[in-house]
Motif scaffolding. Structure first.
Motif, PDB file in Angstrom:
ATOM      1  N   TYR A 189       0.846  -1.190   0.000  1.00 24.14           N
ATOM      2  CA  TYR A 189       0.000   0.000   0.000  1.00 24.14           C
ATOM      3  C   TYR A 189       0.882   1.241   0.000  1.00 24.14           C
ATOM      4  CZ  TYR A 189      -3.525  -3.347   1.562  1.00 24.14           C
ATOM      5  OH  TYR A 189      -4.359  -4.431   1.660  1.00 24.14           O
ATOM      6  N   ALA A 190       0.381   2.309  -0.628  1.00 27.94           N
ATOM      7  CA  ALA A 190       1.092   3.586  -0.629  1.00 27.94           C
ATOM      8  C   ALA A 190       0.113   4.708  -0.305  1.00 27.94           C
ATOM      9  CB  ALA A 190       1.753   3.842  -1.986  1.00 27.94           C
ATOM     10  N   ILE A 191       0.556   5.625   0.543  1.00 34.04           N
ATOM     11  CA  ILE A 191      -0.277   6.731   1.005  1.00 34.04           C
ATOM     12  C   ILE A 191       0.384   8.044   0.616  1.00 34.04           C
ATOM     13  CG2 ILE A 191      -1.337   7.852   3.009  1.00 34.04           C
ATOM     14  CD1 ILE A 191      -0.982   5.190   4.511  1.00 34.04           C
ATOM     15  N   GLN A 192      -0.403   8.953   0.058  1.00 33.59           N
ATOM     16  CA  GLN A 192       0.085  10.310  -0.199  1.00 33.59           C
ATOM     17  C   GLN A 192      -0.191  11.175   1.012  1.00 33.59           C
ATOM     18  OE1 GLN A 192      -1.392  12.164  -3.777  1.00 33.59           O
ATOM     19  NE2 GLN A 192      -0.833  14.225  -3.098  1.00 33.59           N
ATOM     20  N   LEU A 193       0.817  11.908   1.468  1.00 32.91           N
ATOM     21  CA  LEU A 193       0.671  12.815   2.596  1.00 32.91           C
ATOM     22  C   LEU A 193       1.352  14.130   2.252  1.00 32.91           C
ATOM     23  CD1 LEU A 193       0.545  12.151   6.271  1.00 32.91           C
ATOM     24  CD2 LEU A 193       2.424  13.626   5.597  1.00 32.91           C
ATOM     25  N   ASP A 194       0.641  15.225   2.352  1.00 38.67           N
ATOM     26  CA  ASP A 194       1.187  16.527   1.956  1.00 38.67           C
ATOM     27  C   ASP A 194       2.282  16.989   2.912  1.00 38.67           C
ATOM     28  OD1 ASP A 194      -0.504  16.552  -0.167  1.00 38.67           O
ATOM     29  OD2 ASP A 194      -1.826  18.122   0.579  1.00 38.67           O
ATOM     30  N   ALA A 195       3.245  17.722   2.358  1.00 35.33           N
ATOM     31  CA  ALA A 195       4.381  18.201   3.146  1.00 35.33           C
ATOM     32  C   ALA A 195       4.069  19.432   3.963  1.00 35.33           C
ATOM     33  CB  ALA A 195       5.561  18.492   2.215  1.00 35.33           C
ATOM     34  N   GLY A 229      -5.780  15.187  -1.457  1.00 35.26           N
ATOM     35  CA  GLY A 229      -4.591  14.416  -1.780  1.00 35.26           C
ATOM     36  C   GLY A 229      -4.272  13.357  -0.753  1.00 35.26           C
ATOM     37  N   TYR A 230      -5.057  13.306   0.319  1.00 34.77           N
ATOM     38  CA  TYR A 230      -4.807  12.336   1.389  1.00 34.77           C
ATOM     39  C   TYR A 230      -5.490  11.030   0.998  1.00 34.77           C
ATOM     40  CZ  TYR A 230      -3.598  11.357   6.309  1.00 34.77           C
ATOM     41  OH  TYR A 230      -3.033  10.875   7.463  1.00 34.77           O
ATOM     42  N   ARG A 231      -4.746  10.087   0.440  1.00 37.53           N
ATOM     43  CA  ARG A 231      -5.352   8.887  -0.120  1.00 37.53           C
ATOM     44  C   ARG A 231      -4.382   7.715  -0.063  1.00 37.53           C
ATOM     45  NH1 ARG A 231      -6.612  11.065  -6.074  1.00 37.53           N
ATOM     46  NH2 ARG A 231      -7.864  12.490  -4.828  1.00 37.53           N
ATOM     47  N   ILE A 232      -4.940   6.523  -0.020  1.00 46.25           N
ATOM     48  CA  ILE A 232      -4.156   5.300   0.007  1.00 46.25           C
ATOM     49  C   ILE A 232      -4.584   4.415  -1.153  1.00 46.25           C
ATOM     50  CG2 ILE A 232      -5.769   4.210   1.631  1.00 46.25           C
ATOM     51  CD1 ILE A 232      -3.389   2.652   2.787  1.00 46.25           C
ATOM     52  N   VAL A 233      -3.627   3.716  -1.760  1.00 51.46           N
ATOM     53  CA  VAL A 233      -3.921   2.803  -2.861  1.00 51.46           C
ATOM     54  C   VAL A 233      -3.243   1.466  -2.609  1.00 51.46           C
ATOM     55  CG1 VAL A 233      -4.174   4.679  -4.528  1.00 51.46           C
ATOM     56  CG2 VAL A 233      -1.941   3.589  -4.242  1.00 51.46           C
ATOM     57  N   ASN A 234      -3.801   0.407  -3.231  1.00 53.19           N
ATOM     58  CA  ASN A 234      -3.205  -0.916  -3.077  1.00 53.19           C
ATOM     59  C   ASN A 234      -2.157  -1.165  -4.161  1.00 53.19           C
ATOM     60  OD1 ASN A 234      -4.648  -1.521  -5.428  1.00 53.19           O
ATOM     61  ND2 ASN A 234      -6.222  -2.715  -4.360  1.00 53.19           N
ATOM     62  N   ARG A 235      -1.601  -2.367  -4.173  1.00 55.33           N
ATOM     63  CA  ARG A 235      -0.486  -2.647  -5.071  1.00 55.33           C
ATOM     64  C   ARG A 235      -0.907  -2.628  -6.534  1.00 55.33           C
ATOM     65  NH1 ARG A 235       4.678  -3.878  -4.891  1.00 55.33           N
ATOM     66  NH2 ARG A 235       5.590  -5.286  -6.447  1.00 55.33           N
ATOM     67  N   ARG A 236      -2.144  -3.015  -6.825  1.00 54.32           N
ATOM     68  CA  ARG A 236      -2.620  -2.951  -8.209  1.00 54.32           C
ATOM     69  C   ARG A 236      -2.556  -1.516  -8.733  1.00 54.32           C
ATOM     70  NH1 ARG A 236      -8.338  -4.446  -8.738  1.00 54.32           N
ATOM     71  NH2 ARG A 236      -7.897  -4.443 -10.983  1.00 54.32           N
ATOM     72  N   VAL A 237      -2.982  -0.572  -7.910  1.00 54.21           N
ATOM     73  CA  VAL A 237      -2.972   0.830  -8.326  1.00 54.21           C
ATOM     74  C   VAL A 237      -1.551   1.391  -8.305  1.00 54.21           C
ATOM     75  CG1 VAL A 237      -3.909   3.117  -7.864  1.00 54.21           C
ATOM     76  CG2 VAL A 237      -5.348   1.110  -7.529  1.00 54.21           C
ATOM     77  N   ILE A 238      -0.752   0.965  -7.344  1.00 54.94           N
ATOM     78  CA  ILE A 238       0.659   1.378  -7.345  1.00 54.94           C
ATOM     79  C   ILE A 238       1.293   1.038  -8.688  1.00 54.94           C
ATOM     80  CG2 ILE A 238       2.951   0.888  -6.379  1.00 54.94           C
ATOM     81  CD1 ILE A 238       1.591   0.477  -3.662  1.00 54.94           C
ATOM     82  N   ARG A 239       1.017  -0.160  -9.188  1.00 56.43           N
ATOM     83  CA  ARG A 239       1.570  -0.579 -10.480  1.00 56.43           C
ATOM     84  C   ARG A 239       1.059   0.323 -11.604  1.00 56.43           C
ATOM     85  NH1 ARG A 239       0.051  -5.301  -9.992  1.00 56.43           N
ATOM     86  NH2 ARG A 239       1.936  -6.131  -9.025  1.00 56.43           N
ATOM     87  N   GLU A 240      -0.232   0.651 -11.574  1.00 56.42           N
ATOM     88  CA  GLU A 240      -0.804   1.561 -12.571  1.00 56.42           C
ATOM     89  C   GLU A 240      -0.117   2.924 -12.534  1.00 56.42           C
ATOM     90  OE1 GLU A 240      -3.385   1.707 -14.809  1.00 56.42           O
ATOM     91  OE2 GLU A 240      -4.227  -0.301 -14.622  1.00 56.42           O
ATOM     92  N   PHE A 241       0.001   3.481 -11.328  1.00 52.81           N
ATOM     93  CA  PHE A 241       0.541   4.836 -11.184  1.00 52.81           C
ATOM     94  C   PHE A 241       2.037   4.897 -11.480  1.00 52.81           C
ATOM     95  CE2 PHE A 241      -2.926   6.336  -7.975  1.00 52.81           C
ATOM     96  CZ  PHE A 241      -3.834   6.367  -9.016  1.00 52.81           C
ATOM     97  N   ALA A 242       2.758   3.815 -11.195  1.00 57.30           N
ATOM     98  CA  ALA A 242       4.190   3.790 -11.506  1.00 57.30           C
ATOM     99  C   ALA A 242       4.416   3.836 -13.007  1.00 57.30           C
ATOM    100  CB  ALA A 242       4.830   2.539 -10.908  1.00 57.30           C
TER     101      ALA A 242
END
Length: 227
Positions: free
Chosen positions: A80-86, A152-165
């Motif tokens: 899983y990957a989470i976006q967190l603003d700086a 922008g505060y969101r989490i995605v699973n590995r399927r979406v990580i692969r898409e976004f990469a």
């Protein structure tokens, strides 16, 4: 289960130190700061404190920074990957809510929303109208009901990580990626989170850029709905 928090940062010298320290105090997960070609002391602060980070040689924008983070997550085997603003707007205490929700629900993306339930968030009338506009745009174009599409505060699973990469919008990606995922049949939902005001520094989104943002996202979302 491996979870990575991705923090895109561009000229966030006023906030990046506290953002990472607050994350370290409350979060059991790994993190990576993507320093997006900052022209201020953001990179120096990351080096001085030994924070985990990647340095981009030029400013690629939020889309390029996030795609870098997703590629890192894919290459290092994160589930899983989470976006967190700086800028300190995202409360790290809500990270566990996002992780628990995506694991239990089986959804592909879970968005932290200010509006799916009542929160303490207070935004300008212009910002709220813009968010409402994108809510209706996504519903009309893609048939998805999202109350906080610009979050922008969101989490995605590995399927979406692969898409976004592999492919990710260059700039202002929050709404566009929802349209992309919805078109491909990915499951998206929201959970309540609290958000703070920017904790320092200045937003890079000017009124002119906001107009460009709305025009660009409208066009791309409608195109995706037709093809």
């Amino acid at each position: 289960m491996k979870v990575l928090v991705i923090i895109p940062a561009y000229n966030e010298e006023a906030t990046i130190r506290n953002t990472v320290l607050n994350l370290q105090r409350t979060c059991p997960y790994d993190y990576i700061v993507v320093n997006d070609g900052s022209a201020d002391r953001t990179g120096d602060i990351l080096d001085e404190h030994g924070f985990h980070h990647l340095d981009l040689p030029v400013n690629l924008g939020i889309g390029g920074a996030m795609q870098t983070g997703y590629r890192y997550a894919l290459e290092h085997g994160y589930d899983y990957a989470i976006q967190l603003d700086a800028d300190g707007q995202h409360d790290p205490n809500d990270l566990e809510t996002l992780v628990t929700e995506i694991m239990q629900s089986g959804y592909d993306m879970v968005i932290g929303s200010r509006f799916v339930e009542k929160t303490n968030y207070e935004g300008s009338l212009f910002r709220r109208l813009g968010i409402l506009y994108f809510c209706y745009l996504l519903y009309l174009a893609c048939g998805v009901k999202i109350t906080d599409p610009t979050s922008g505060y969101r989490i995605v699973n590995r399927r979406v990580i692969r898409e976004f990469a592999r492919d990710y919008p260059i700039d202002y990606p929050e709404v566009e990626v929802i349209a992309r995922l919805a078109k491909k049949g990915y499951k998206i939902k929201e959970v309540k989170v609290e958000m703070n005001a920017r904790q320092g520094g200045r937003s890079s989104i000017t009124p002119l850029k906001s107009l460009y943002y709305m025009t660009k996202v409208t066009f791309t979302s409608l195109i995706r709905a037709m093809f």
